[in-house]
Design an enzyme around this catalytic site. Structure first.
Site, PDB file in Angstrom:
ATOM      1  N   LYS A   1     -14.331  23.200  17.410  1.00 31.26           N
ATOM      2  CA  LYS A   1     -14.667  22.052  16.574  1.00 31.26           C
ATOM      3  C   LYS A   1     -14.596  22.419  15.109  1.00 31.26           C
ATOM      4  CE  LYS A   1     -16.758  17.886  16.653  1.00 31.26           C
ATOM      5  NZ  LYS A   1     -15.745  17.459  15.691  1.00 31.26           N
TER       6      LYS A   1
ATOM      7  N   LYS B   1     -10.723  24.750  12.258  1.00 27.60           N
ATOM      8  CA  LYS B   1     -10.561  23.959  11.029  1.00 27.60           C
ATOM      9  C   LYS B   1      -9.100  23.594  10.885  1.00 27.60           C
ATOM     10  CE  LYS B   1     -13.372  22.561   7.737  1.00 27.60           C
ATOM     11  NZ  LYS B   1     -14.821  22.338   7.861  1.00 27.60           N
TER      12      LYS B   1
ATOM     13  N   ARG C   1     -16.599  29.198  23.277  1.00 30.77           N
ATOM     14  CA  ARG C   1     -17.096  27.948  23.856  1.00 30.77           C
ATOM     15  C   ARG C   1     -16.021  26.907  23.612  1.00 30.77           C
ATOM     16  NH1 ARG C   1     -21.339  29.617  26.113  1.00 30.77           N
ATOM     17  NH2 ARG C   1     -23.290  30.118  25.042  1.00 30.77           N
TER      18      ARG C   1
ATOM     19  N   SER D   1     -21.725  15.203  15.005  1.00 32.15           N
ATOM     20  CA  SER D   1     -20.428  15.121  15.693  1.00 32.15           C
ATOM     21  C   SER D   1     -20.602  15.459  17.185  1.00 32.15           C
ATOM     22  CB  SER D   1     -19.427  16.104  15.080  1.00 32.15           C
ATOM     23  OG  SER D   1     -18.799  15.520  13.965  1.00 32.15           O
TER      24      SER D   1
HETATM   25  P1  NAD Z   1     -15.397  14.717  -0.309  1.00 32.89           P
HETATM   26  O1  NAD Z   1     -13.924  14.729  -0.437  1.00 32.89           O
HETATM   27  O2  NAD Z   1     -16.053  13.519   0.308  1.00 32.89           O
HETATM   28  O3  NAD Z   1     -16.112  14.945  -1.731  1.00 32.89           O
HETATM   29  C1  NAD Z   1     -15.916  16.056  -2.548  1.00 32.89           C
HETATM   30  C2  NAD Z   1     -16.174  15.639  -3.989  1.00 32.89           C
HETATM   31  O4  NAD Z   1     -16.179  16.803  -4.825  1.00 32.89           O
HETATM   32  C3  NAD Z   1     -15.118  14.687  -4.525  1.00 32.89           C
HETATM   33  O5  NAD Z   1     -15.741  13.546  -5.084  1.00 32.89           O
HETATM   34  C4  NAD Z   1     -14.409  15.534  -5.625  1.00 32.89           C
HETATM   35  O6  NAD Z   1     -13.941  14.759  -6.711  1.00 32.89           O
HETATM   36  C5  NAD Z   1     -15.516  16.477  -6.050  1.00 32.89           C
HETATM   37  N1  NAD Z   1     -15.063  17.703  -6.692  1.00 32.89           N
HETATM   38  C6  NAD Z   1     -13.921  18.403  -6.476  1.00 32.89           C
HETATM   39  N2  NAD Z   1     -13.881  19.503  -7.265  1.00 32.89           N
HETATM   40  C7  NAD Z   1     -15.014  19.496  -8.001  1.00 32.89           C
HETATM   41  C8  NAD Z   1     -15.567  20.361  -8.989  1.00 32.89           C
HETATM   42  N3  NAD Z   1     -14.935  21.484  -9.356  1.00 32.89           N
HETATM   43  N4  NAD Z   1     -16.770  20.057  -9.522  1.00 32.89           N
HETATM   44  C9  NAD Z   1     -17.434  18.948  -9.135  1.00 32.89           C
HETATM   45  N5  NAD Z   1     -16.957  18.083  -8.203  1.00 32.89           N
HETATM   46  C10 NAD Z   1     -15.767  18.352  -7.640  1.00 32.89           C
HETATM   47  O7  NAD Z   1     -15.744  16.030   0.513  1.00 32.89           O
HETATM   48  P2  NAD Z   1     -17.053  16.315   1.387  1.00 32.89           P
HETATM   49  O8  NAD Z   1     -16.773  15.909   2.787  1.00 32.89           O
HETATM   50  O9  NAD Z   1     -18.255  15.809   0.686  1.00 32.89           O
HETATM   51  O10 NAD Z   1     -17.040  17.921   1.393  1.00 32.89           O
HETATM   52  C11 NAD Z   1     -17.555  18.678   0.304  1.00 32.89           C
HETATM   53  C12 NAD Z   1     -17.846  20.092   0.782  1.00 32.89           C
HETATM   54  O11 NAD Z   1     -18.769  20.040   1.874  1.00 32.89           O
HETATM   55  C13 NAD Z   1     -16.638  20.876   1.302  1.00 32.89           C
HETATM   56  O12 NAD Z   1     -16.812  22.249   0.998  1.00 32.89           O
HETATM   57  C14 NAD Z   1     -16.720  20.676   2.805  1.00 32.89           C
HETATM   58  O13 NAD Z   1     -16.057  21.707   3.534  1.00 32.89           O
HETATM   59  C15 NAD Z   1     -18.221  20.735   2.990  1.00 32.89           C
HETATM   60  N6  NAD Z   1     -18.696  20.114   4.236  1.00 32.89           N
HETATM   61  C16 NAD Z   1     -18.399  18.833   4.546  1.00 32.89           C
HETATM   62  C17 NAD Z   1     -18.872  18.287   5.730  1.00 32.89           C
HETATM   63  C18 NAD Z   1     -18.641  16.840   6.099  1.00 32.89           C
HETATM   64  O14 NAD Z   1     -19.226  16.382   7.104  1.00 32.89           O
HETATM   65  N7  NAD Z   1     -17.879  16.073   5.349  1.00 32.89           N
HETATM   66  C19 NAD Z   1     -19.639  19.073   6.611  1.00 32.89           C
HETATM   67  C20 NAD Z   1     -19.931  20.387   6.264  1.00 32.89           C
HETATM   68  C21 NAD Z   1     -19.461  20.900   5.072  1.00 32.89           C
END
Ligand code: NAD
Length: 470
Positions: free
Chosen positions: A69, A105, A65, A361
C-alpha cells in the site's frame, strides 16, 4: 540542484534503530531493501499540443504482508530515489500502526500545471493500464492512494480503469483507496492524515512530564502552530487543531507565507486560496514572499506538511518550535534531526505521525471487501439499546431527561464517527507504544528511533513467523 538522498536518509534512520536489535544481518538487509521497482515511460500531449514523454514508477518495498500500500505522487521533481524512500516509509508506517499491509509508492513525473483535466485523466488511465499489465495494482496485491499532487479525482479514474479491465471481479473497487464516497470511498478519508496529526499532537500535549520538560503548558489549547504546505495534509491538520483551540499563527505555501499572531482561520484561508490561487494577501495577515522564513517564526509547534528535505542542517538551528510534528514524508534530514534533538525539541516522526491516511485507507479497503457501509447493521440496534438503558435509569430514579439531553445520548452512529474513533484509537495506541519503547530502551531518547525499532521488530517477526529466516 543538491544531490538527492532521501532513500539514504531513510536507511540511516533504519540503521540507527537496527543497532538496537540482534537480528541477523541478512534479515535486516531483506527488510531494508526495496523488493520490486517498475519504471516505465509513455507519451502524453501537453496543453500547448506538444508531446512529452512521461516517466512513471511503482515501487513495492516489502511484500511481507499483502497487499502492499502507498500513495501516488504527481510532481515534476519526483525521481526514483524519492519513490523508493517513500515506499520504504510505507512499510515501516504500516507496521507501526498495525495495518496489515506491505509498503509501496508510485509516481508520475509531471508538472500538473502544464496539462488540462482531460490530459491528466488520460495520463492517469494510461498509468493504471501499465500497472495492471504488470500486476502492480489490485485489491490483493497493491493498492494505491492519494499523495502529493493527487486526490479523489485521480483515484476515481484509477478505480474506473481497473474495474473496466477486470469485468466480474467483485472486489475490484478495493484496488485503490481515497476514492470519492460515491465511488466506494469512506467518509473521513480526505481529512484523515491531517486529523491523525491532530490526534497525535493532542496526545503528545497531554503528557504533563513531556510538556514540563519542553517548557510548555499541558494541553493543546492555546498552542501556537506554524504549518508549512497548505494542501490536503496541512489544511486539515490546521483546521482540526484550530477547532480544538490551538492558534495557527503562520502558514507557508510554495510562493510565500502569511502570519497573524492572533491566529488565522484555516477555513477562511482555504477559501481565499481557492479563489485566488494563493494564500498571500490574506486579509488581516502579514504577507511575506520568503516562504522559508516561516520555519523560524516563534511558535510552539511546527508542522512541515509540504515535501521532503525542508528542515536541513542550514535552517534547523533557526527553528524555534518546541515540537516538530512531521506531516510530510521526510521533511527533516538526519543532520537537522540531530540539531533539533540536541536542542531538546520533541520531533514526532513522519513514519508514525502522518499514518492517518493509511489507517483510514485500510478502513476503506475493508469496506470495499465487505461491500457494506460502516455502521449500517448495528446503528439502529445500538440506538435502541441506549434508549432502553436510559428508560430503565429514568424508571429507577424517577428523573426524566429533556428531549435534547436524550438525543445527545441516543443517536444512530454514522460511518464518519466510527472511522474517526478507529483513527484516534490507532494513533493514540501507537503513540504510547513508541513512547514506552523509547523509555524502556537504553540509549534511545527520541521517538523516531523508537518508531523505527518498533517497525523493524514487527516486520522481522512477520518474516520469522513465516519461516523465511529460521
Ligand atoms: P498536496 O498536493 O495536497 O499539498 C501540498 C501543498 O504543499 C501544496 O499546496 C503545495 O503548493 C505546497 N508546497 C509545495 N512546496 C512547498 C514549499 N516549499 N513550501 C510550502 N508549501 C509548499 O499534498 P499532500 O497530500 O498534502 O501531501 C503533503 C505531504 O504529506 C507529502 O510529503 C506527502 O507524501 C505527505 N503525506 C500525504 C498523505 C495523504 O494522505 N495525502 C499521507 C501521508 C503523508
Amino acid at each position: 540542484m543538491p544531490e538527492r538522498r532521501f532513500y539514504t536518509d531513510v536507511s540511516r534512520y533504519f540503521d540507527r534503530a537496527a543497532a538496537f536489535t540482534d537480528y541477523p544481518a541478512g534479515l535486516l538487509d531483506q527488510i531494508k531493501r526495496c523488493n520490486s521497482l517498475y519504471r516505465f515511460d509513455f507519451p502524453a500531449r501537453q496543453r500547448d499540443g506538444s508531446i512529452e514523454v512521461v516517466r512513471a514508477w511503482r515501487a513495492e518495498h516489502s511484500q511481507h504482508r499483502l497487499p502492499v500500500k502507498g500513495g501516488i505522487r504527481y510532481s515534476a521533481e519526483v525521481d526514483e530515489d524519492e519513490v523508493m524512500a517513500l515506499a520504504a516509509l510505507m512499510t515501516y508506517k504500516c507496521a507501526i500502526v498495525e495495518v496489515p499491509f506491505g509498503g509501496a509508492k508510485g509516481a508520475i513525473q509531471v508538472d500538473t500545471r502544464r496539462y488540462d483535466v482531460e490530459q491528466l485523466e488520460r495520463i492517469t488511465r494510461r498509468y493504471t493500464y501499465e500497472l495492471t499489465r504488470k500486476e502492480f495494482i489490485g485489491p490483493a496485491v497493491d493498492v494505491p492512494a492519494p499523495d502529493y499532487g493527487t486526490g479523489q479525482r485521480e483515484m476515481a479514474w484509477i478505480a474506473d480503469t481497473y474495474q473496466s479491465l477486470h469485468p466480474g471481479q467483485i472486489d475490484a473497487l478495493g484496488c485503490v483507496t481515497g476514492k470519492p464516497e460515491s465511488q466506494g470511498g469512506v467518509n473521513g478519508r480526505v481529512e484523515a492524515t491531517g486529523r491523525g496529526l491532530f490526534y497525535v499532537l493532542q496526545e503528545a500535549c497531554a503528557q504533563a512530564d513531556d510538556m514540563q520538560r519542553l517548557g510548555l503548558a499541558t494541553g493543546l489549547e492555546g498552542k501556537r502552530i506554524v504549518v508549512q504546505g497548505f494542501g490536503k495534509v496541512g489544511y486539515w491538520a490546521a483546521q482540526c487543531c484550530h477547532d480544538a483551540g490551538a492558534r495557527v499563527v503562520a502558514i507557508a505555501e510554495h510562493d510565500g507565507a502569511i502570519a497573524d499572531p492572533r491566529g488565522l482561520d484555516p477555513a477562511r484561508v482555504r477559501a481565499h486560496f481557492g479563489a485566488r490561487g494563493t494564500i498571500l494577501q490574506f486579509p488581516g495577515a502579514t504577507t511575506s514572499a520568503d516562504r522559508a522564513a516561516a520555519l523560524a517564526i516563534d511558535c510552539d509547534v511546527l508542522i512541515p506538511a509540504a515535501l521532503e528535505n525542508q528542515l536541513t542542517a542550514a535552517n534547523a538551528p533557526r527553528v524555534r518550535a518546541r515540537i516538530v510534528l512531521e506531516g510530510a514524508n521526510g521533511p527533516t534530514t538526519p543532520e537537522a534531526d540531530a540539531v533539533l534533538r540536541e536542542r531538546g525539541a520533541l520531533v514526532v516522526p513522519d513514519v508514525y505521525a502522518n499514518a492517518g491516511g493509511v489507517i483510514v485507507s485500510y478502513f476503506e479497503w475493508l469496506k470495499n471487501l465487505s461491500h457494506v457501509r460502516f455502521g449500517r447493521l448495528e446503528a439502529r440496534y445500538q440506538a435502541h439499546a441506549e434508549d432502553r438503558l436510559l428508560r430503565a435509569v429514568e424508571r429507577a430514579t424517577g428523573a426524566r431527561l429533556a428531549a435534547d439531553e436524550r438525543a445527545a445520548v441516543v443517536r444512530p452512529v454514522d460511518e464518519l464517527t466510527i472511522v474517526n474513533s478507529g483513527l484516534e484509537e490507532t494513533m493514540v495506541t501507537a503513540y504510547h507504544q513508541i513512547r514506552d519503547l523509547m523509555h524502556e530502551t537504553e540509549g534511545i531518547d527520541d521517538l523516531r528511533t523508537a518508531a523505527f525499532l518498533l517497525a523493524i521488530r514487527r516486520v522481522a517477526q512477520a518474516y520469522l513467523e513465516r519461516g523465511v529466516f529460521p
